[in-house]
Scaffold this motif. Sequence first.
Motif, short mmCIF file in Angstrom:
data_model
loop_
_atom_site.label_atom_id
_atom_site.label_comp_id
_atom_site.label_asym_id
_atom_site.label_seq_id
_atom_site.Cartn_x
_atom_site.Cartn_y
_atom_site.Cartn_z
N ASP A 48 -3.99 -11.65 -8.51
CA ASP A 48 -3.11 -12.78 -8.22
C ASP A 48 -1.74 -12.21 -7.84
O ASP A 48 -1.55 -10.98 -7.77
N LEU A 49 -0.77 -13.05 -7.61
CA LEU A 49 0.51 -12.53 -7.11
C LEU A 49 1.47 -12.11 -8.23
O LEU A 49 2.62 -11.74 -7.98
N ALA A 50 0.93 -12.12 -9.47
CA ALA A 50 1.66 -11.47 -10.55
C ALA A 50 1.02 -10.10 -10.83
O ALA A 50 1.38 -9.43 -11.79
N GLY A 51 0.04 -9.73 -10.03
CA GLY A 51 -0.67 -8.47 -10.25
C GLY A 51 -1.78 -8.61 -11.29
O GLY A 51 -2.37 -7.62 -11.70
N GLY A 52 -2.06 -9.83 -11.70
CA GLY A 52 -3.06 -10.06 -12.74
C GLY A 52 -4.37 -10.61 -12.20
O GLY A 52 -4.63 -10.55 -10.99
N SER A 53 -5.18 -11.16 -13.11
CA SER A 53 -6.52 -11.56 -12.70
C SER A 53 -6.71 -13.09 -12.67
O SER A 53 -7.83 -13.56 -12.60
N LYS A 54 -5.62 -13.83 -12.70
CA LYS A 54 -5.76 -15.30 -12.71
C LYS A 54 -5.82 -15.86 -11.28
O LYS A 54 -4.97 -16.66 -10.87
N LEU A 55 -6.82 -15.42 -10.56
CA LEU A 55 -6.91 -15.81 -9.14
C LEU A 55 -7.24 -17.29 -8.98
O LEU A 55 -6.55 -18.01 -8.27
N PHE A 56 -8.28 -17.74 -9.65
CA PHE A 56 -8.68 -19.15 -9.51
C PHE A 56 -7.63 -20.07 -10.14
O PHE A 56 -7.36 -21.15 -9.64
N GLU A 57 -7.08 -19.63 -11.26
CA GLU A 57 -6.12 -20.48 -11.99
C GLU A 57 -4.84 -20.69 -11.19
O GLU A 57 -4.30 -21.79 -11.11
N THR A 58 -4.33 -19.60 -10.57
CA THR A 58 -3.07 -19.72 -9.84
C THR A 58 -3.28 -20.12 -8.38
O THR A 58 -2.38 -20.69 -7.75
N GLY A 59 -4.44 -19.81 -7.82
CA GLY A 59 -4.67 -20.04 -6.39
C GLY A 59 -3.96 -19.02 -5.51
O GLY A 59 -3.89 -19.17 -4.30
N ASN A 60 -3.43 -17.97 -6.14
CA ASN A 60 -2.66 -16.97 -5.40
C ASN A 60 -3.44 -15.66 -5.32
O ASN A 60 -4.04 -15.24 -6.32
N VAL A 61 -3.36 -15.01 -4.17
CA VAL A 61 -4.20 -13.82 -4.00
C VAL A 61 -3.50 -12.75 -3.17
O VAL A 61 -2.75 -13.06 -2.23
N LEU A 62 -3.71 -11.51 -3.58
CA LEU A 62 -3.29 -10.35 -2.79
C LEU A 62 -4.43 -9.34 -2.78
O LEU A 62 -4.91 -8.93 -3.83
N ALA A 63 -4.87 -8.95 -1.59
CA ALA A 63 -5.97 -8.00 -1.44
C ALA A 63 -5.52 -6.87 -0.53
O ALA A 63 -4.89 -7.11 0.50
N SER A 64 -5.86 -5.64 -0.90
CA SER A 64 -5.52 -4.48 -0.06
C SER A 64 -6.23 -3.26 -0.66
O SER A 64 -6.96 -3.40 -1.63
N ASN A 65 -5.93 -2.08 -0.12
CA ASN A 65 -6.42 -0.89 -0.80
C ASN A 65 -5.51 -0.61 -2.00
O ASN A 65 -4.47 -1.26 -2.18
N ASP A 66 -5.88 0.37 -2.82
CA ASP A 66 -5.11 0.55 -4.06
C ASP A 66 -3.73 1.16 -3.81
O ASP A 66 -2.83 1.00 -4.61
N VAL A 67 -3.54 1.83 -2.67
CA VAL A 67 -2.23 2.44 -2.39
C VAL A 67 -1.22 1.39 -1.93
O VAL A 67 -0.06 1.40 -2.37
N LEU A 68 -1.64 0.49 -1.07
CA LEU A 68 -0.70 -0.50 -0.52
C LEU A 68 -0.46 -1.68 -1.45
O LEU A 68 0.46 -2.48 -1.23
N HIS A 69 -1.28 -1.80 -2.46
CA HIS A 69 -1.20 -3.00 -3.30
C HIS A 69 0.17 -3.14 -3.96
O HIS A 69 0.78 -4.20 -3.92
N ARG A 70 0.65 -2.07 -4.52
CA ARG A 70 1.94 -2.18 -5.22
C ARG A 70 3.11 -2.47 -4.27
O ARG A 70 3.88 -3.41 -4.52
N PRO A 71 3.24 -1.73 -3.17
CA PRO A 71 4.33 -2.08 -2.25
C PRO A 71 4.23 -3.52 -1.71
O PRO A 71 5.26 -4.20 -1.58
N LEU A 72 3.02 -3.98 -1.44
CA LEU A 72 2.89 -5.36 -0.96
C LEU A 72 3.33 -6.35 -2.03
O LEU A 72 4.02 -7.34 -1.75
N LEU A 73 2.97 -6.05 -3.26
CA LEU A 73 3.36 -6.93 -4.37
C LEU A 73 4.88 -7.00 -4.51
O LEU A 73 5.44 -8.03 -4.88
N GLN A 74 5.53 -5.91 -4.16
CA GLN A 74 7.00 -5.91 -4.25
C GLN A 74 7.63 -6.87 -3.24
O GLN A 74 8.72 -7.37 -3.45
N TYR A 75 6.91 -7.13 -2.15
CA TYR A 75 7.44 -8.06 -1.14
C TYR A 75 6.97 -9.49 -1.34
O TYR A 75 7.73 -10.43 -1.11
N VAL A 76 5.72 -9.65 -1.74
CA VAL A 76 5.17 -11.02 -1.76
C VAL A 76 4.74 -11.47 -3.15
O VAL A 76 4.27 -12.59 -3.32
N GLY A 77 4.91 -10.60 -4.14
CA GLY A 77 4.51 -10.96 -5.50
C GLY A 77 5.48 -11.95 -6.13
O GLY A 77 6.56 -12.23 -5.59
#
Length: 282
Positions: A232-261
């Motif tokens: 989810d966009l807090a970096g957690g696993s509440k995808l269905f509960e929040t309706g928020n999603v971020l998907a990427s490879n494991d390297v880009l995940h953290r930088p993307l979260l810094q922009y859109v998390g």
Amino acid sequence: MSFRSPLINVMVAAARKAARGLVRDFGEVEQLQVSRKGPADFVSQADLKAERSLVADLSKARPAVGFLLEEGGETIGEDPKYRWIIDPLDGTTNFLHGIPHFAISIGFEKEGEMIAGVVFDPIHDELFWAEKGKGAYVNDRRLRVAGRRELREAVVATGITHLGRPEPDRFIRELSHLMVEVAGVRRSGSAALDLAYVAAGRYDGYWERNISPWDMAAGILLVREAGGLVTDLAGGSKLFETGNVLASNDVLHRPLLQYVGDKASYPVMTQATGPGLLPHVP
Ligand code: IPD
Ligand code: CA
Ligand code: CA
């Protein structure tokens, strides 16, 4: 194919059958564009027909399993451990406008975890499927998320907020900061295919807020089985509960979260000449 399990075969057969109707109806939609009322009613009928076809075929194969359906809502099966999560037509706006980018999405969940998923794009005959522990595939080809390690090389997909959807300001803020750091941003109009394209290494990332379980159920497993990360966009696993999603490879995940998390801080400004188009907001 022989390496597909009986479960995947059932899902694939149901998706292909429902898709035949959708493709026929998609042909009609073009004709209807010119009518004053447009094809809206026709498309919602196409959507419902596809859902009914999927439910009939899947219940025949697994009579004890319940459904979470975009159109039909939730029904609890006799065996509540399992659940089908289905979007019979993801990409409705594209379909309605004659844009050939839409899919059927079928997820199969066991005790809250996705264990099988099929996303079928019938126009391009691309059948994305995954089974937990067995990998993700498009048709017969194994999928792997892209290996790009830098935001500046990354093509990222998203869902642009639109009429009737919440948080336009937040979206503009996220986009204005991220878009100047990446190679490109795409808006395809199908969340299920966005996730499938991340699994296929076509997109390096995908984020969206306020979507529904049926938009992402199958796609989540596709990305994970292709070696990617989905949170989810807090970096957690509440995808269905929040309706928020971020998907990427494991390297880009953290930088993307810094922009859109949820806690975006816009820390890295490598390319932009300034801090983005809009003022920083904590
Ligand atoms: C929509 C699509 C779209 C996403 C929307 C969804 P629908 O589903 O997945 O890409 O941005 O949030 O609702 O309405 O076409 O099934
Ligand atoms: Ca959808
Ligand atoms: Ca839909």
